[in-house]
Write a protein that holds these residues in place. Structure first.
Motif, PDB file in Angstrom:
ATOM      1  N   GLN A 128     -44.217 -82.558 -22.483  1.00  0.00           N
ATOM      2  CA  GLN A 128     -43.169 -83.538 -22.742  1.00  0.00           C
ATOM      3  C   GLN A 128     -42.191 -83.633 -21.576  1.00  0.00           C
ATOM      4  N   TYR A 129     -41.915 -82.507 -20.950  1.00  0.00           N
ATOM      5  CA  TYR A 129     -40.996 -82.521 -19.814  1.00  0.00           C
ATOM      6  C   TYR A 129     -41.569 -83.361 -18.676  1.00  0.00           C
ATOM      7  N   ALA A 130     -42.882 -83.229 -18.439  1.00  0.00           N
ATOM      8  CA  ALA A 130     -43.526 -84.027 -17.393  1.00  0.00           C
ATOM      9  C   ALA A 130     -43.429 -85.514 -17.706  1.00  0.00           C
ATOM     10  N   LEU A 131     -43.607 -85.876 -18.965  1.00  0.00           N
ATOM     11  CA  LEU A 131     -43.475 -87.274 -19.359  1.00  0.00           C
ATOM     12  C   LEU A 131     -42.033 -87.750 -19.191  1.00  0.00           C
ATOM     13  N   ASP A 132     -41.084 -86.885 -19.506  1.00  0.00           N
ATOM     14  CA  ASP A 132     -39.679 -87.258 -19.373  1.00  0.00           C
ATOM     15  C   ASP A 132     -39.277 -87.473 -17.915  1.00  0.00           C
ATOM     16  N   LEU A 133     -40.036 -86.879 -17.002  1.00  0.00           N
ATOM     17  CA  LEU A 133     -39.781 -87.132 -15.579  1.00  0.00           C
ATOM     18  C   LEU A 133     -40.161 -88.556 -15.186  1.00  0.00           C
ATOM     19  N   GLY A 134     -40.902 -89.237 -16.065  1.00  0.00           N
ATOM     20  CA  GLY A 134     -41.342 -90.597 -15.787  1.00  0.00           C
ATOM     21  C   GLY A 134     -42.742 -90.683 -15.226  1.00  0.00           C
ATOM     22  N   ALA A 135     -43.501 -89.599 -15.323  1.00  0.00           N
ATOM     23  CA  ALA A 135     -44.856 -89.573 -14.764  1.00  0.00           C
ATOM     24  C   ALA A 135     -45.732 -90.668 -15.352  1.00  0.00           C
ATOM     25  N   THR A 136     -46.540 -91.263 -14.482  1.00  0.00           N
ATOM     26  CA  THR A 136     -47.511 -92.255 -14.952  1.00  0.00           C
ATOM     27  C   THR A 136     -48.700 -91.572 -15.610  1.00  0.00           C
ATOM     28  N   ARG A 137     -49.147 -90.484 -14.988  1.00  0.00           N
ATOM     29  CA  ARG A 137     -50.326 -89.783 -15.497  1.00  0.00           C
ATOM     30  C   ARG A 137     -50.044 -88.279 -15.464  1.00  0.00           C
ATOM     31  N   VAL A 138     -50.271 -87.624 -16.594  1.00  0.00           N
ATOM     32  CA  VAL A 138     -50.011 -86.196 -16.718  1.00  0.00           C
ATOM     33  C   VAL A 138     -51.315 -85.468 -17.013  1.00  0.00           C
ATOM     34  N   TRP A 139     -51.665 -84.562 -16.127  1.00  0.00           N
ATOM     35  CA  TRP A 139     -52.869 -83.752 -16.281  1.00  0.00           C
ATOM     36  C   TRP A 139     -52.444 -82.384 -16.819  1.00  0.00           C
ATOM     37  N   VAL A 140     -52.885 -82.042 -18.021  1.00  0.00           N
ATOM     38  CA  VAL A 140     -52.418 -80.841 -18.704  1.00  0.00           C
ATOM     39  C   VAL A 140     -53.475 -79.739 -18.618  1.00  0.00           C
ATOM     40  N   LEU A 141     -53.169 -78.700 -17.849  1.00  0.00           N
ATOM     41  CA  LEU A 141     -54.086 -77.571 -17.701  1.00  0.00           C
ATOM     42  C   LEU A 141     -53.671 -76.468 -18.669  1.00  0.00           C
ATOM     43  N   ASP A 142     -53.935 -76.723 -19.945  1.00  0.00           N
ATOM     44  CA  ASP A 142     -53.604 -75.772 -21.008  1.00  0.00           C
ATOM     45  C   ASP A 142     -54.803 -74.854 -21.221  1.00  0.00           C
ATOM     46  N   VAL A 143     -54.693 -73.628 -20.745  1.00  0.00           N
ATOM     47  CA  VAL A 143     -55.833 -72.711 -20.787  1.00  0.00           C
ATOM     48  C   VAL A 143     -55.770 -71.759 -21.981  1.00  0.00           C
ATOM     49  N   ALA A 144     -54.734 -71.866 -22.812  1.00  0.00           N
ATOM     50  CA  ALA A 144     -54.601 -70.948 -23.943  1.00  0.00           C
ATOM     51  C   ALA A 144     -54.460 -71.686 -25.262  1.00  0.00           C
ATOM     52  N   ARG A 145     -54.978 -72.916 -25.297  1.00  0.00           N
ATOM     53  CA  ARG A 145     -54.815 -73.731 -26.494  1.00  0.00           C
ATOM     54  C   ARG A 145     -55.475 -73.103 -27.709  1.00  0.00           C
ATOM     55  N   GLU A 146     -56.656 -72.568 -27.532  1.00  0.00           N
ATOM     56  CA  GLU A 146     -57.395 -71.942 -28.633  1.00  0.00           C
ATOM     57  C   GLU A 146     -57.570 -70.458 -28.351  1.00  0.00           C
ATOM     58  N   PHE A 147     -56.479 -69.821 -27.940  1.00  0.00           N
ATOM     59  CA  PHE A 147     -56.564 -68.420 -27.548  1.00  0.00           C
ATOM     60  C   PHE A 147     -56.990 -67.525 -28.704  1.00  0.00           C
ATOM     61  N   LYS A 148     -57.927 -66.629 -28.409  1.00  0.00           N
ATOM     62  CA  LYS A 148     -58.388 -65.633 -29.375  1.00  0.00           C
ATOM     63  C   LYS A 148     -58.254 -64.277 -28.695  1.00  0.00           C
ATOM     64  N   GLY A 149     -57.237 -63.550 -29.093  1.00  0.00           N
ATOM     65  CA  GLY A 149     -56.904 -62.316 -28.409  1.00  0.00           C
ATOM     66  C   GLY A 149     -57.898 -61.194 -28.637  1.00  0.00           C
ATOM     67  N   TRP A 150     -57.690 -60.160 -27.846  1.00  0.00           N
ATOM     68  CA  TRP A 150     -58.492 -58.948 -27.981  1.00  0.00           C
ATOM     69  C   TRP A 150     -57.907 -58.125 -29.105  1.00  0.00           C
ATOM     70  N   ALA A 151     -58.723 -57.686 -30.052  1.00  0.00           N
ATOM     71  CA  ALA A 151     -58.212 -56.904 -31.177  1.00  0.00           C
ATOM     72  C   ALA A 151     -59.326 -56.066 -31.786  1.00  0.00           C
ATOM     73  N   ASP A 152     -59.066 -54.781 -31.953  1.00  0.00           N
ATOM     74  CA  ASP A 152     -59.960 -53.919 -32.727  1.00  0.00           C
ATOM     75  C   ASP A 152     -59.186 -52.676 -33.142  1.00  0.00           C
ATOM     76  N   GLU A 153     -59.877 -51.736 -33.743  1.00  0.00           N
ATOM     77  CA  GLU A 153     -59.200 -50.571 -34.300  1.00  0.00           C
ATOM     78  C   GLU A 153     -58.612 -49.651 -33.231  1.00  0.00           C
ATOM     79  N   ARG A 154     -58.961 -49.843 -31.975  1.00  0.00           N
ATOM     80  CA  ARG A 154     -58.438 -48.993 -30.911  1.00  0.00           C
ATOM     81  C   ARG A 154     -57.096 -49.465 -30.373  1.00  0.00           C
ATOM     82  N   MET A 155     -56.561 -50.548 -30.899  1.00  0.00           N
ATOM     83  CA  MET A 155     -55.327 -51.117 -30.373  1.00  0.00           C
ATOM     84  C   MET A 155     -54.149 -50.167 -30.568  1.00  0.00           C
ATOM     85  N   THR A 156     -53.284 -50.125 -29.546  1.00  0.00           N
ATOM     86  CA  THR A 156     -52.037 -49.390 -29.629  1.00  0.00           C
ATOM     87  C   THR A 156     -50.937 -50.340 -30.114  1.00  0.00           C
TER      88      THR A 156
END
Length: 321
Positions: A194-222
């Motif tokens: 939204q901030y990029a759009l508010d700057l007035g950008a014509t085209r915004v390329w969104v490099l969202d690499v954690a949209r569907e993040f699935k973390g590391w988790a098992d019984e060994r977690m601290t």
């Protein structure tokens, strides 16, 4: 220290309500820890397609990528960024062992890891006296620790600003900017579209690499693992409301990355993540080519990446990159 513009409490000062020039192409970099390697491949795909950003907007690890490419927005610079990511290890970013972490925990410190490794990386990668010295505007978000609201920076000490934007709460110490303590920008703004759009950008390329993040988790977690993964999951699920797109504006998002379970402190998957990001970036460009056919140049033959050129055996230092 002069830091302009400064944005607090959800709105900009009236005198700074509009940028000095309206950018055409803006690239947005999400947070994501070690997943930020995928943004490197996606960025290379954009340059291959002739998409050169007029400004960049970043948060957390993405803010570091944004600042690095803002110094010189070229494909060659994106390849150099790939070398940096390939050289990084977990110990570079999280330099302390379990005993040092335990001591800080017992001492009721504000943080568990020393920030020296991260700050050394930033000093070498962003050799500027002021963030405002980049070739194109670089907008970085941090979170005001007192108010919990987003603060925006296009100037100031780049090490301080970027260290604050990537300061995972509790893991690294808060950073004082303009007299106030700040932490990870992903707390208040995980994907600053939204901030990029508010700057007035014509085209915004969104490099969202954690949209569907699935973390590391098992019984060994601290307890620390649980804290970090809970924060990472919250960033991937919150703050991703659909942006308000104005007339004549377009938002183009990176396809979901098939990352699977991943520890955001794990830098051993960098090669795979860069490849996934490059493939996703090319798919993003291909999807956008039809409506953008008049403004995108023809996609040339892909340039050699560090991986394609077989240069992975000797990785330069940050200063050499």
């Amino acid at each position: 220290m002069t830091v302009l513009p400064f944005f607090r409490r959800g709105r900009r000062p009236a005198a700074e309500s509009a940028p000095t020039s309206t950018p055409g192409e803006v690239v947005v970099f999400s947070g994501g820890g070690s997943l930020g390697a995928a943004q490197v491949g996606a960025l290379q795909a954009l340059f291959e397609a002739g998409v050169v950003p007029d400004a960049v907007v970043g948060t957390s690890a993405g803010a570091i990528n944004a600042a690095y490419i803002a110094i010189e927005p070229t494909h060659e610079r994106a390849v150099a960024l790939e070398r940096i990511w390939r050289s990084m290890t977990r110990r570079d970013v999280f330099p302390d062992g379990r005993f040092a972490v335990a001591r800080r925990l017992a001492a009721r410190s504000t943080h568990l890891y020393s920030p020296h490794g991260m700050r050394a990386l930033l000093t070498s990668a962003i050799p500027l006296g002021d963030l405002a010295e980049t070739a194109i505007p670089c907008h970085v978000v941090t979170t005001d620790l007192l108010t919990g609201e987003a603060s925006w920076w296009t100037g100031g000490d780049p090490v301080d600003v970027l260290a604050a934007s990537s300061c995972l709460p509790g893991l690294f110490p808060p950073v004082r900017l303009d007299g106030r303590l700040h932490v990870d920008g992903g707390v208040s703004c995980p994907v600053p579209t939204q901030y990029a759009l508010d700057l007035g950008a014509t085209r915004v390329w969104v490099l969202d690499v954690a949209r569907e993040f699935k973390g590391w988790a098992d019984e060994r977690m601290t307890a620390l693992d649980v804290l970090l993964e809970s924060f990472a999951i919250s960033r991937s699920q919150l703050g991703r409301q659909a942006p308000l797109v104005g007339v004549g504006q377009q938002v183009i998002g990176l396809p979901e990355l098939p990352v699977g379970r991943h520890d955001m402190r794990d830098f051993s998957q960098t090669s795979r993540l860069i490849t996934l990001g490059r493939e996703a970036g090319r798919a993003m460009v291909a999807e956008a080519r039809r409506p953008l056919s008049r403004s995108l140049v023809a996609v040339p033959e892909p340039s050699q990446s560090v991986e394609d050129a077989g240069q992975t055996s000797e990785t330069p230092t940050l200063a050499e990159a």
